[in-house]
Motif scaffolding. Structure first.
Motif, short mmCIF file in Angstrom:
data_model
loop_
_atom_site.label_atom_id
_atom_site.label_comp_id
_atom_site.label_asym_id
_atom_site.label_seq_id
_atom_site.Cartn_x
_atom_site.Cartn_y
_atom_site.Cartn_z
N VAL A 152 0.63 -1.53 -0.09
CA VAL A 152 0.29 -0.04 -0.22
C VAL A 152 0.78 1.26 -0.42
N GLU A 153 0.64 2.15 -0.71
CA GLU A 153 2.02 3.52 -1.84
C GLU A 153 0.85 4.74 -1.32
N THR A 154 -0.30 4.10 -2.24
CA THR A 154 -1.21 4.89 -2.42
C THR A 154 -3.10 4.63 -2.53
N PRO A 155 -3.91 5.70 -2.42
CA PRO A 155 -5.45 5.05 -2.41
C PRO A 155 -5.52 4.61 -3.50
N SER A 156 -6.43 3.49 -3.35
CA SER A 156 -6.42 2.87 -4.42
C SER A 156 -8.33 2.75 -4.18
N PRO A 157 -8.90 2.33 -5.75
CA PRO A 157 -10.56 2.36 -5.23
C PRO A 157 -11.05 1.03 -4.62
#
Lengths: 273, 310
Positions: A83-88
């Motif tokens: 997990v590095e960035t937001p994701s849908p």
């Protein structure tokens, strides 16, 4: 810090945290540690409740898992991906109303599709389906300010579902609702959860809410938040909140939490005015 | 289901249990509301004018220095001639040639209004763009914000010579004055509006995979719109104020020129008549903008109504 702890987990797990910690304003005078040493494994389709005293960092952990905030220690994976960035794939539902006031209900629900450039017809169809799942088909063309608090949160849930997330992150979503509405929303959430097959991570400081919803309750310590214990609840749903088993669980959770609330209070009182 | 009832709904709900005449009365309530607003506006202005007239009756207000409304409005036809500042100063032109008094007033009002409008549009377009860019690009923030902050306390009067150096005389320096008077504040206002956007709304867009550009276009710009319209309304009055200063110098014609003429010829009636015209214009513009605001920003809660019941 996490180097000695090899990421020993199945890539099928919905969420895996290893040695996760978060210090706000790190390196400054105002630095304070919110979370320390979180190890967590969440299975696909599991309903996990984060329970802890106010300010223990349980919401912070939710933000770290969503990717909206970066951890200062450790790492988080979701279905094998770092997990590095937001994701849908990981939808977050907030405590306060987070609907866009200038869009109608269906435009709110299909916001994620609009971003991907879907056609209006497709967006409206997806929104209609998602709203039907939360029982709000009639509100399609209404504006958020025409809805009650409970309805708005259902629209927020529909908006999250429209993205077909694998993990639903909920930050005290029903905290602002009255007790009766809250109970109804819990039943509603369980139905939605069962339909969607997503894992749900649900933050609350209400023991009753935890008992009503969770497969497992993760109990946090006072600040800096650590996992005090993970408490499985194997009772079938819908649960009778007045049954003897539930009462026993409620007492155990209350006792687990009491020390931490006392500690949190003592710490707050120690802060010089 | 607690749906907030709007005016129309309330009327319809009442209609179910009341006779038709009462229902019709309720339906006309919207019209009554407007009537009452007009009535209160007239009362407010009438009271102000009445006190002035009373001072005149009592002999406190010298009609040569502070002519009351009935005097300066009574001589409209005569005063209107002075509005023809454009041709009056031409050599060989007599006072009674050229456009009529009414035409002169209209030409002057039109010219000044156009300058206010042009200045307001240019200033808001520039300020909103720069404000958004400041937050969008961090280097732009560091590069331009110090200068903008440095220049924003400078009074428009100080820019007047600059306007003349740069643009000479005519429309350009007047419009430049309006722009420069509004621009810096509006940039700072835009930035503070952007900083006030609820982080939740931005986070929602982020979790749905929105890019930075999409977040700005679809979340931040619509979210700051209500605040920006309020900023625009406040700056509308600022624009009216500064355009007079600008016109009082080199511009051929305009309300500022009329005021200067009145000052130089010691004509208080003309001053007050011009002030009255500016007041009416500003009032009308503000009303139009509020009307537009209600149309565009239909989602805003009506806090005014809530404060009224306190």
């Amino acid at each position: 810090m996490s180097s000695d702890r090899a990421p020993h987990f199945s890539s099928k797990d919905a969420v895996v945290c290893r040695g996760v910690g978060k210090t706000w304003a790190a390196g400054t005078k105002r630095a304070h540690e919110a979370l320390r040493d979180i190890d967590l494994d969440i299975k696909p389709g599991e309903f996990v409740v984060f329970l802890g005293p106010s300010g223990c960092g349980k919401s912070t952990l939710l933000y770290l898992i969503s990717g909206l905030e970066d951890a200062t220690e450790g790492q988080t994976w979701s279905f094998g991906d770092l997990v590095e960035t937001p994701s849908p794939d990981r939808s977050l539902i907030f405590q306060e109303t987070s609907l866009f006031p200038w869009l109608t209900v269906w435009q709110n629900v299909s916001f994620g599709l609009a971003i991907r450039g879907a056609s209006q017809a497709e967006r409206r169809a997806v929104a209609a389906e998602a709203l039907q799942r939360v029982g709000l088909s009639a509100a399609l063309d209404k504006r958020p300010d025409e809805l009650s608090g409970g309805m708005r949160q259902r629209v927020a849930v529909a908006r999250a579902l429209a993205m077909r997330p694998k993990v639903l992150l909920m930050d005290e979503p029903f905290a602002a609702l009255d007790v009766q509405t809250r109970a109804r929303m819990q039943d509603f959430l369980l139905d939605v959860w069962r339909d969607s097959g997503a894992s749900v991570l649900f933050v609350t400081h209400h023991i009753d809410e935890a008992v009503a919803l969770a497969d497992r309750v993760v109990v946090f310590t006072a600040r800096p938040g650590r996992i005090k214990t993970v408490f499985p609840i194997a009772l079938p749903r819908p649960r009778n909140l007045f049954s003897r088993e539930v009462e026993a669980i409620r007492i155990q959770l209350t006792e687990l939490l009491r020390d931490e609330v006392d500690r949190a209070f003592a710490e707050q009182e120690a802060i010089p005015a | 289901m607690t749906v907030v009832a709007r005016d129309g709904d309330a009327g319809a709900a009442a209609g179910a249990s009341r006779p038709a005449a009462v229902t019709r009365l309720f339906a006309s309530m919207a019209g009554l509301d407007t009537l009452s607003k007009i009535w209160w506006t007239c009362l407010s202005i009438g009271l102000f004018a009445g006190i002035w007239e009373l001072c005149w009756v009592l002999g406190w207000a010298d009609p040569k220095l502070l002519p009351p409304p009935h005097i300066f409005l009574g001589s409209i036809a005569e005063q209107g001639k002075y509005f023809n500042t454009a041709t009056r100063w031409q050599v060989g032109q007599s006072m009674n040639e050229g456009p009529t008094a009414f035409e002169s007033v209209m030409i002057t009002v039109g010219a000044t209004t156009a300058r206010v409008f042009a200045g307001l549009v240019i200033a808001s377009a520039l300020a909103i763009s720069i404000g958004v860019l400041v937050r969008y690009y961090h280097f732009f923030d560091k590069l331009v914000l110090p200068t903008i902050t440095l220049l924003s306390p400078v009074s428009p009067i100080a820019w007047l010579p600059v306007a003349i150096f740069m643009f000479g005389i005519g429309n350009a320096p007047a419009i430049f004055m309006v722009v420069v008077a509004l621009f810096f504040h509006m940039v700072l206002a835009t930035i503070s509006q952007i900083d006030g956007v609820s982080p939740n709304l931005i986070n929602v867009a982020r979790t749905m995979g929105a890019t930075k550009r999409q977040i700005y276009a679809r979340v931040i710009v619509p979210a700051i719109l209500p605040g920006m319209l309020a900023v625009l309304r406040l700056n509308l009055f600022g624009a009216w104020m500064v355009v007079l200063i600008a016109e009082s110098t080199g511009v051929g014609y305009g309300m500022g020129q009329v005021i200067m003429l009145a000052r130089n010829t010691f004509n208080p009636s003309l001053v007050f008549f011009t002030i009255a015209v500016i007041g009416v214009l500003g009032f009308t513009f503000d009303w139009l903008l509020r009307l537009a605001q209600r149309r565009i920003l239909y989602w805003l809660p009506d806090t005014k109504e809530k404060l009224r019941v306190l």
